[in-house]
Design a protein around this motif. Structure first.
Motif, mmCIF file in Angstrom:
data_model
loop_
_atom_site.group_PDB
_atom_site.id
_atom_site.type_symbol
_atom_site.label_atom_id
_atom_site.label_comp_id
_atom_site.label_asym_id
_atom_site.label_seq_id
_atom_site.Cartn_x
_atom_site.Cartn_y
_atom_site.Cartn_z
ATOM 1 N N VAL A 42 0.858 -1.118 -0.089
ATOM 2 C CA VAL A 42 -0.011 0.021 0.013
ATOM 3 C C VAL A 42 0.872 1.123 -0.150
ATOM 4 C CG1 VAL A 42 -0.143 0.103 2.499
ATOM 5 C CG2 VAL A 42 -1.861 1.395 1.073
ATOM 6 N N THR A 43 0.460 2.289 -0.604
ATOM 7 C CA THR A 43 1.281 3.566 -0.836
ATOM 8 C C THR A 43 0.491 4.614 -0.321
ATOM 9 O OG1 THR A 43 2.421 2.827 -2.874
ATOM 10 C CG2 THR A 43 2.307 5.045 -2.300
ATOM 11 N N LEU A 44 1.116 5.275 0.705
ATOM 12 C CA LEU A 44 0.523 6.290 1.562
ATOM 13 C C LEU A 44 1.256 7.736 1.368
ATOM 14 C CD1 LEU A 44 0.312 4.969 5.152
ATOM 15 C CD2 LEU A 44 -1.730 4.955 3.342
ATOM 16 N N SER A 45 0.222 8.772 1.071
ATOM 17 C CA SER A 45 0.947 10.049 0.729
ATOM 18 C C SER A 45 0.372 11.049 1.380
ATOM 19 C CB SER A 45 1.058 10.270 -0.602
ATOM 20 O OG SER A 45 -0.495 10.256 -1.103
ATOM 21 N N ASP A 46 0.723 12.369 1.546
ATOM 22 C CA ASP A 46 0.086 13.541 2.186
ATOM 23 C C ASP A 46 0.034 14.518 1.130
ATOM 24 O OD1 ASP A 46 2.324 14.829 1.886
ATOM 25 O OD2 ASP A 46 2.935 14.564 4.142
ATOM 26 N N TYR A 47 -0.723 15.782 1.332
ATOM 27 C CA TYR A 47 -1.094 16.703 0.484
ATOM 28 C C TYR A 47 0.378 17.622 0.030
ATOM 29 C CZ TYR A 47 -5.789 15.701 0.025
ATOM 30 O OH TYR A 47 -7.047 15.224 -0.209
ATOM 31 N N LEU A 48 1.360 17.457 0.958
ATOM 32 C CA LEU A 48 2.524 18.200 0.471
ATOM 33 C C LEU A 48 3.316 17.332 -0.317
ATOM 34 C CD1 LEU A 48 3.676 19.621 3.877
ATOM 35 C CD2 LEU A 48 2.359 20.543 2.105
ATOM 36 N N GLY A 49 2.985 16.023 -0.748
ATOM 37 C CA GLY A 49 3.962 15.314 -1.688
ATOM 38 C C GLY A 49 4.653 14.206 -1.092
ATOM 39 N N ASN A 50 4.784 14.111 0.325
ATOM 40 C CA ASN A 50 5.392 13.209 1.067
ATOM 41 C C ASN A 50 4.880 11.877 0.855
ATOM 42 O OD1 ASN A 50 7.466 15.174 2.226
ATOM 43 N ND2 ASN A 50 5.748 15.788 3.600
ATOM 44 N N GLU A 51 5.550 10.773 0.343
ATOM 45 C CA GLU A 51 4.935 9.606 -0.049
ATOM 46 C C GLU A 51 5.655 8.349 0.362
ATOM 47 O OE1 GLU A 51 2.853 8.826 -4.090
ATOM 48 O OE2 GLU A 51 4.639 7.691 -4.106
ATOM 49 N N ARG A 52 5.134 7.246 0.731
ATOM 50 C CA ARG A 52 5.729 6.049 1.197
ATOM 51 C C ARG A 52 5.156 4.765 0.887
ATOM 52 N NH1 ARG A 52 8.479 4.572 7.041
ATOM 53 N NH2 ARG A 52 9.354 2.674 6.431
ATOM 54 N N GLY A 53 5.655 3.873 0.230
ATOM 55 C CA GLY A 53 4.960 2.381 0.068
ATOM 56 C C GLY A 53 5.395 1.646 1.336
ATOM 57 N N TYR A 54 4.343 0.657 1.697
ATOM 58 C CA TYR A 54 4.515 -0.228 2.842
ATOM 59 C C TYR A 54 4.181 -1.688 2.213
ATOM 60 C CZ TYR A 54 4.648 3.870 5.886
ATOM 61 O OH TYR A 54 5.133 4.935 6.416
ATOM 62 N N ILE A 55 4.929 -2.700 2.559
ATOM 63 C CA ILE A 55 4.632 -4.274 2.442
ATOM 64 C C ILE A 55 4.387 -4.744 3.471
ATOM 65 C CG2 ILE A 55 5.657 -6.181 1.175
ATOM 66 C CD1 ILE A 55 7.429 -4.693 -0.543
ATOM 67 N N VAL A 56 3.172 -5.308 3.595
ATOM 68 C CA VAL A 56 3.045 -6.139 4.576
ATOM 69 C C VAL A 56 2.622 -7.612 4.323
ATOM 70 C CG1 VAL A 56 1.916 -4.124 6.109
ATOM 71 C CG2 VAL A 56 0.455 -5.567 4.627
ATOM 72 N N ASN A 57 2.986 -8.586 5.200
ATOM 73 C CA ASN A 57 2.882 -10.101 4.696
ATOM 74 C C ASN A 57 2.325 -10.720 5.677
ATOM 75 O OD1 ASN A 57 5.001 -10.253 6.682
ATOM 76 N ND2 ASN A 57 6.642 -10.385 5.449
ATOM 77 N N LYS A 58 1.293 -10.027 6.630
ATOM 78 C CA LYS A 58 0.660 -10.696 7.709
ATOM 79 C C LYS A 58 -0.512 -10.213 7.588
ATOM 80 C CE LYS A 58 4.156 -10.910 11.180
ATOM 81 N NZ LYS A 58 4.753 -10.753 12.506
ATOM 82 N N ARG A 59 -1.566 -10.920 8.107
ATOM 83 C CA ARG A 59 -3.017 -10.493 8.012
ATOM 84 C C ARG A 59 -3.339 -9.128 8.976
ATOM 85 N NH1 ARG A 59 -6.489 -14.995 9.501
ATOM 86 N NH2 ARG A 59 -8.125 -13.654 9.142
ATOM 87 N N LYS A 60 -2.556 -8.988 9.857
ATOM 88 C CA LYS A 60 -2.779 -7.689 10.739
ATOM 89 C C LYS A 60 -1.637 -7.565 11.508
ATOM 90 C CE LYS A 60 -4.710 -10.293 14.736
ATOM 91 N NZ LYS A 60 -5.588 -10.679 15.853
ATOM 92 N N GLY A 61 -1.383 -6.158 11.903
ATOM 93 C CA GLY A 61 -0.449 -5.816 12.451
ATOM 94 C C GLY A 61 -0.225 -4.359 13.003
#
Length: 781
Positions: free
Chosen positions: A762-781
Motif C-alpha cells: 500500500v502507498t500512503l501520501s500527504d498533500y505536501l507530496g510526502n509519499e511512502r510504500g509499505y509491504i505487509v505479509n501478515k493479516r494484521k499488524g
C-alpha cells in the motif's frame, strides 16, 4: 668631695650665665611684626627669625592661627622672638638638668624632689603649647633649681645608712612594718628597712631598689620580707637578704664582688653567684631559673649548681631536680624597633618558640624594665596594646615559659613611640592663587607641606620632595576647575586647602547629543510627550529653554557639569513644537539657538509581497516585501534593506517554526508580525492494519482491508494498494475516513483464483507530496 662641690658651683654659675645671655641676646628684639612675602612659607619665617624652622607652630599660636595654609602673602604676623626662643632653650636646659640629677642617684636619695622637677617641666611644655611663654620659662627655671637641689642631696647621701626604696609600683602594692597590725598602701619612693614586708596583689607589680643599685622585682600576687640590709661604709660593701614568702621575684643585682645578696626560701639553701635570676614559690614548690653566673642549691642533703640559662624545681623537703636548659628567648617580629605608632590598640607580635607552653609579655616605661606597666601570660604569640595607653615611649619584651613553668631568658628589648599628634600639618599652596583666570590648557601647581605627609589632589597622591615641597602640572578643562588639596600627617591629622581656577575659551558652543533622533538638523523626533534633551556645552554653563510659540510658558533651566554635559526634560503639548535655547558660560558668554521637536508615535508598516505559507515541505522559504520606515529584524537578526525592500531566506526545522518579524523606527515605535510555519518532510506512517478472511481464500470471497495511518499535516483521501493471492495480484484503492485516520477498502476474489494471501503493498501520501510504500505479509499488524 671638694671636686664635686666645685662642679655644682660651676653648674649653677653656668645656669645663671645662660639665662642672662638669653635675656640680653633677645632683649633688643622682643617682638617682630612682619608682612608675609610671595612664596614665603611659615617654615621659612620660623627659620629666619627663630633660627629653627620647626618652631613654626609657636608662630601660629602667637597669631591665633590654626593651620599653616592660613599664612597667605600680604598678611601681617607678630613674632614674639625673645619669648619663643628663650622658652625653647630653657626647656632644653631643664631637661639636661633633670638627666644630670637622675644620673647622680636622685631617684633613690631625692625621689620626690626630682619628680617635682619633672612635673614642672611637663607643665612648662603645656604652657608653651597655649602660648604662655613667660609661665613656661618660669616653670623651666623652677625645674632647673629643683634638679640641682636633688643633686646636692645625692652627693650628701652617699655615706648614709643602708636602706631600700620602692622604686616603682603598679596596681595594688602594700607594705607592713614590724610594728604595724595591718597592711598599708605603698607610695612611690617609700623607704624599706630591715624586717619590713611588701606584697603585690593581682595585676600588680613593684620594684625595690637597693643602695648599690641592685633591684628586686615582685610580680603579681607576691610577698617578700626584707631580712637584712647592712652596709660597711669603710669597706664600701653591702649585705642584703630577702625572704620570699610566696609568688615570683626577679633579681637584677649590681654585680659588685664586695656585695652579698641572699634569697631565703623554706627548706632550701642558696649560694648566689649570679646577677640575674628568677625565683618562684607556690604550693610548697620552689622554682629557680638562672640567667647569669651560677647558683648553688641545697635541699634534703643534695646539692646542685645552676649554670647560666638553667633551671630547676625543688619540692619542700625533697631533693632538687637535675638542672635543665631554659627555653631560648623569642624573636620579636613587629612592629619594627623604634616604630612610631599614632593610634592605640595595635598588636605586638613575636615568633613561636619550640616546646613553649605559654609566654609572658612585659610592657615598661623604660628599657631596664624597672617600671613595668603590664606583665601578662599568653598562650598566643601576639598581644594587643590597651586602647587607653597614654602618649609616650614604651619598651617591650617576651619570655618563653616551658612545660614545667620555668621562664627562659627574656627576648631582646624593642620599643615604640606612641604619639598622639592632634596638630594638623602645615600646607601652603604657592601657585595657583585662588580664583585665578587663565587661557592655558595646563596649570603648574607648587607649594610645600610637612615632611613625610601624604598629599592628595582630588584623592590622587602627589609625590613630595625630601623637604616636603612639590611642583607638578595638571590639565585644565574649560570653565571652572575646583582643586582640593589634602595633607595628611602620620597621625592622621588633615589640612585641606581649596583653589578655583577658571579657564576661558574663545566662545561658548552648543552640541546636541548624537543619540537624539533628527529628521533634519535641529529637528528632533520622539515618540513621547516628554522629550529628553541632552548634549554638551561649556563647563558649568547655564542653559535656559522656552517654547517659541508661548512666551508665557515657564522657562526650564539647568547647569552643565564640569565636563559641559547637560540633560533636561521638555513637556510637549502638540505634535510639533519649536523652542529657543540660551547658553550662558561662566564668563558670561552667551549663545542662542532654535530647535524643533516632533512627536511620532505611529509604528512602521510591514507589507509582504507573498503570504508566508503555514505548511511546507521545503527547508527554506523566502520572505520578501517592503517597510514603510525604520529597521527590520526577523527572529532577532537584522535584515538588510534596499530602498526599504527586504528579501530574506528563512531556514526551517521539522515541526512548528515561529517566525517573528519586527520593524522599529528611529524613535522606537514597533510593529510585530508573528507567523507559525510547519515543516513536514515525513511521509505518512502506518499505525496498524487488518486484512479479513481466513488463511486461504477462493473465488467469490470478499477481502476487507483497513489501515490506520498518521501524518503531521493532511493525508490524501485515497491510497492505492496491491494484494497477492499466491502469485495473483489484485489492485484497488483505499478511502480515508479523516475523523478516524483510517483507510478502508474491499476486493473480490475472482472465481478461478484460490489460495493463501501472501502479501499486500500500500502507498500512503500527504498533500505536501510526502509519499511512502509499505509491504505487509501478515493479516494484521
Amino acid at each position: 668631695m671638694k671636686t664635686k662641690q666645685k662642679i655644682i658651683i660651676l653648674w649653677q654659675y653656668f645656669i645663671c650665665l645662660f639665662v642672662f645671655t638669653l635675656t640680653f641676646a633677645w632683649a633688643a628684639n622682643k617682638d617682630v611684626t612682619i608682612k608675609v612675602l610671595e612664596n614665603q612659607s611659615i617654615r621659612d619665617i620660623s627659620k629666619q627669625y627663630l633660627n629653627d624652622p620647626d618652631l613654626w607652630a609657636d608662630i601660629l599660636t602667637a597669631n591665633k592661627l590654626s593651620s599653616p595654609h592660613e599664612v597667605q602673602p600680604g598678611i601681617h604676623l607678630k613674632i614674639p622672638v625673645e619669648a619663643i626662643a628663650s622658652a625653647h632653650h630653657l626647656l632644653n636646659l631643664s631637661l639636661e638638668a633633670i638627666k644630670r640629677a637622675t644620673s647622680e642617684g636622685a631617684r633613690i636619695f631625692a625621689p620626690r624632689i626630682i619628680s617635682d622637677a619633672i612635673l614642672k617641666r611637663n607643665n612648662a611644655i603645656r604652657q608653651r603649647k597655649v602660648g604662655n611663654w613667660s609661665e613656661c620659662k618660669s616653670l623651666c627655671t623652677q625645674a632647673v633649681i629643683l634638679s640641682e637641689k636633688a643633686r646636692k642631696i645625692c652627693i650628701k647621701s652617699q655615706n648614709s645608712p643602708a636602706e631600700a626604696v620602692v622604686n616603682f609600683h603598679q596596681g595594688d602594692v602594700h607594705q607592713r612594718k614590724p610594728t604595724d597590725n595591718v597592711w598599708k598602701d605603698v607610695a612611690l619612693y617609700d623607704l624599706l628597712l630591715e624586717n619590713d614586708r611588701i606584697r603585690t596583689l593581682s595585676n600588680s607589680f613593684a620594684e625595690i631598689l637597693f643602695k648599690d643599685n641592685s633591684r628586686i622585682q615582685l610580680k603579681q600576687n607576691a610577698q617578700a620580707l626584707i631580712r637584712k640590709i647592712r652596709a660597711n661604709l669603710l669597706e664600701n660593701t653591702q649585705e642584703s637578704s630577702v625572704k620570699l614568702i610566696n609568688g615570683d621575684i626577679l633579681a637584677l643585682l649590681s654585680g659588685k664582688k664586695s656585695n652579698q645578696f641572699d634569697i631565703q626560701l623554706p627548706h632550701v639553701e642558696t649560694s648566689i653567684r649570679s646577677r640575674h635570676f628568677w625565683v618562684s614559690r607556690d604550693k610548697k614548690i620552689t622554682r629557680i631559673a638562672n640567667y647569669d653566673g651560677e647558683i648553688g642549691i641545697d635541699s634534703a642533703g643534695k646539692q646542685v649548681v645552676l649554670e647560666k640559662n638553667q633551671g630547676t624545681i625543688v619540692k619542700d623537703k625533697q631533693k632538687p631536680q637535675t638542672p635543665t636548659p631554659l627555653l631560648p628567648p623569642p624573636t620579636l617580629s613587629s612592629p619594627q624597633k623604634g616604630a612610631e605608632i599614632y593610634k592605640p590598640g595595635f598588636v605586638l607580635q613575636w615568633e613561636a618558640v619550640k616546646n613553649a607552653q605559654s609566654y609572658i609579655i612585659e610592657l615598661s616605661y623604660n628599657n631596664t624594665f624597672t617600671a613595668i606597666i603590664n606583665s601578662i601570660a599568653l598562650k598566643k604569640t601576639s598581644f594587643q596594646i590597651p586602647s587607653d595607653l597614654k602618649q609616650g615611649t614604651y619598651y617591650w619584651r617576651v619570655i618563653s615559659i616551658s612545660k614545667n613553668n620555668l621562664p627562659g631568658r627574656p627576648s631582646g628589648t624593642s620599643y615604640f613611640h606612641l604619639i598622639y599628634d592632634t596638630h594638623p600639618p602645615y600646607l601652603v599652596i604657592n601657585h595657583p592663587v585662588d580664583n585665578s583666570v587663565m587661557k592655558s590648557e595646563t596649570l603648574v601647581v607648587s607649594g610645600i607641606t610637612e615632611k613625610k605627609a601624604d598629599l592628595k589632589l582630588d584623592n590622587k597622591t602627589i609625590p613630595l620632595k625630601a623637604d616636603g615641597s612639590f611642583a607638578f602640572t595638571i590639565p585644565l578643562h574649560d570653565g571652572k576647575n575646583s582643586l582640593t588639596f589634602k595633607a595628611i600627617d602620620r597621625a592622621g591629622n588633615e589640612t585641606i586647602a581649596h583653589r578655583t581656577v577658571t579657564r576661558i575659551i574663545k566662545e561658548v558652543d552648543l552640541v546636541f547629543a548624537p543619540s537624539l533622533k533628527q529628521k533634519k538638523q535641529n529637528h528632533f523626533l520622539t515618540n513621547s510627550k516628554a522629550f529628553e534633551l541632552s548634549g554638551k556645552t561649556s563647563p558649568n554653563a547655564t542653559l535656559t529653554v522656552q517654547q517659541k510659540s508661548n512666551s508665557k510658558q515657564q522657562k526650564i533651566s539647568t547647569i552643565a557639569n564640569v565636563k559641559g554635559q547637560f540633560n533636561m526634560t521638555l513637556k510637549l503639548n502638540g505634535t510639533t513644537e519649536s523652542f529657543d535655547i540660551s547658553v550662558v558660560s561662566e564668563v558670561d558668554q552667551e549663545l542662542k539657538k532654535t530647535f524643533t521637536v516632533e512627536v511620532d508615535n505611529i509604528p512602521p508598516e510591514i507589507i509582504f509581497d507573498e503570504p508566508i505559507p503555514p505548511i511546507t515541505n521545503k527547508k527554506k522559504i523566502v520572505i520578501n516585501g517592503h517597510l514603510s520606515d525604520g529597521e527590520l529584524q526577523i527572529n532577532g537578526k537584522s535584515v538588510l534593506l534596499k530602498q526599504q525592500k527586504f528579501n530574506y531566506d528563512c531556514l526551517l526545522i521539522n515541526g512548528k517554526n515561529l517566525i517573528q518579524i519586527k520593524a522599529i523606527d528611529m524613535v522606537g515605535n514597533e510593529s510585530l508580525v508573528k507567523k507559525v510555519v510547519i515543516l513536514d518532510q515525513q511521509a505518512p506512517e502506518i499505525k496498524k492494519y487488518h486484512i479479513s478472511g481466513g488463511k486461504n481464500v477462493k473465488g467469490g470471497d470478499m477481502i476487507k482491508i483497513s489501515v490506520f495511518a498518521k501524518d503531521d499535516t493532511a493525508l490524501r483521501k485515497s491510497a492505492p494498494f496491491n494484494i497477492f493471492i499466491e502469485k495473483t495480484k489484485l489492485t484497488g484503492f483505499l478511502q480515508l475516513n479523516e475523523k478516524q485516520g483510517k483507510y478502508t477498502g474491499t476486493v473480490y476474489v475472482p472465481e478461478q483464483i484460490h489460495g493463501k494471501i501472501t502479501k499486500m503493498h500500500v502507498t500512503l501520501s500527504d498533500y505536501l507530496g510526502n509519499e511512502r510504500g509499505y509491504i505487509v505479509n501478515k493479516r494484521k499488524g
